[in-house]
Scaffold this active site. Structure first.
Site, short mmCIF file in Angstrom:
data_model
loop_
_atom_site.label_atom_id
_atom_site.label_comp_id
_atom_site.label_asym_id
_atom_site.label_seq_id
_atom_site.Cartn_x
_atom_site.Cartn_y
_atom_site.Cartn_z
N ASP A 68 -1.61 -0.29 -4.92
CA ASP A 68 -2.56 -0.25 -4.71
C ASP A 68 -3.62 0.92 -4.95
O ASP A 68 -4.30 1.47 -5.30
CB ASP A 68 -2.93 0.28 -2.57
CG ASP A 68 -2.04 1.78 -2.85
OD1 ASP A 68 -1.38 2.15 -3.33
OD2 ASP A 68 -2.80 2.42 -2.25
N LYS A 90 7.53 1.94 1.44
CA LYS A 90 8.31 -0.01 0.54
C LYS A 90 8.93 1.00 0.35
O LYS A 90 10.37 0.50 0.30
CB LYS A 90 6.94 0.71 -0.22
CG LYS A 90 5.81 -0.70 -0.85
CD LYS A 90 5.53 -0.65 -1.85
CE LYS A 90 5.00 0.52 -2.69
NZ LYS A 90 4.55 0.92 -1.73
N LYS A 129 0.74 -1.07 -0.11
CA LYS A 129 0.02 -0.10 0.03
C LYS A 129 0.84 0.96 0.14
O LYS A 129 1.79 0.86 0.51
CB LYS A 129 -0.83 0.05 1.79
CG LYS A 129 -2.10 0.70 1.26
CD LYS A 129 -2.12 0.73 2.99
CE LYS A 129 -3.48 2.43 3.12
NZ LYS A 129 -2.52 2.78 3.34
N LYS A 171 5.56 10.53 -7.84
CA LYS A 171 6.57 10.87 -7.00
C LYS A 171 8.08 10.99 -6.49
O LYS A 171 8.93 11.81 -6.27
CB LYS A 171 6.31 9.99 -4.96
CG LYS A 171 4.60 10.94 -5.24
CD LYS A 171 4.37 10.96 -3.40
CE LYS A 171 5.31 9.52 -2.46
NZ LYS A 171 4.40 8.54 -3.06
#
Ligand code: SF4
Length: 270
Positions: free
Chosen positions: A125, A14, A9, A40
């Site tokens: 996600d 991560k 998610k 990002k």
């Protein structure tokens, strides 16, 4: 060459986990390439000492057909870790995998998909039609799920299990679930819950990463924990993860849970 992918998610950690894993693996003398897939472009930032590197998608958008060189997309970060950001579409627009596929094709053309380990840090996600691409195209072979004990991140992990299960029946795909990493959020009984979740989806908890302030301190100093505080317990935790990833031979086809089952599992650990 190992091709591993960390899925989970958004906001679960991560990128922090991937960057520290890459840093730990490079400390074992291995040649590492980390590829981020997120508009990002912050997957590799701590390895690059805070620098946001240009993304492949942005370059493709600006340049069109004009040639792009490897040195414009691959940068060398901490301890020689090679860093690439695939990028993505404008926020709110799915790229259906174009970003990551353009990146793979470009790196393949340059012969840059090489080394001992390729770490893919993939948004998991989003219903972008693209997040499964590294698995579908055979680039992500060992899939690690990053989750906490929070229900929303378990949902996302369970959905990724569904994708792996679906894709593993295709001949081109060689992806398997390699384990679950618990990036703790300080929930009660979190390690036990995530370990049980891992068992129920036919896998195992490969590493529990406790919540530790040193992670925030390292990020404020624009470094991985491995670089910022190599003697810390947290750095040792990432090194252990690195060793386990390298030694892992337990790859499975996951058995995702029904939503009811997942919710009652989480409920039983409150
Ligand atoms: S492939 Fe999916 S996750 Fe990756 S940048 Fe594109 S839309 Fe985002």
């Amino acid at each position: 060459m190992k091709q591993i992918a960390l899925y989970g998610k958004g906001g679960i950690g991560k990128s922090t986990t991937s960057a520290n894993l890459s840093a730990a693996l490079s400390g074992m003398g291995l040649d590492i390439l980390q590829i981020g897939c997120d508009p990002k472009r912050d997957s590799t930032r701590m390895l690059m000492h805070g620098q946001f590197i240009p993304t492949v998608m942005d370059l493709v958008r600006v340049r069109g057909e004009a040639p792009i060189t490897l040195s414009e997309v691959e940068f060398t970060g901490f301890n020689g870790v090679r860093c690439v950001e695939a990028g993505g579409p404008e926020p709110g627009v799915g790229c259906a995998g174009r970003g990551i596929i353009a990146t793979f094709q470009l790196l393949e053309k340059f012969g840059a998909l090489k080394g001992d380990v390729i770490v893919y840090d993939v948004l998991g996600d989003v219903v972008c039609g693209g997040f499964a691409m590294p698995m579908r195209e055979g680039y992500a072979q060992d899939v690690y799920l990053v989750t906490s004990g929070e229900l929303m991140s378990l949902y996302a992990a369970n959905n990724i299990c569904k994708a792996i299960q679906r894709l593993s029946s295709r001949t081109k795909s060689t992806c398997r679930l390699a384990g679950v990493i618990c990036n703790a959020k300080n929930q009660p009984n979190e390690e036990e819950l995530v370990a049980e979740f891992a068992k129920r989806v036919n896998s195992s908890l490969i590493q529990f990463i406790p919540r530790d302030r040193v992670v925030q301190l390292a990020e404020l100093n624009r470094k991985t924990v491995i670089e910022y505080e190599p003697a810390s317990a947290q750095a040792e935790c990432y090194r252990t993860l690195g060793k386990r990833v390298m030694e892992n031979t337990h790859f499975t086809i996951p058995t995702p849970l029904e939503i009811d089952e997942l919710e009652s599992l989480a409920y039983s650990y409150i």
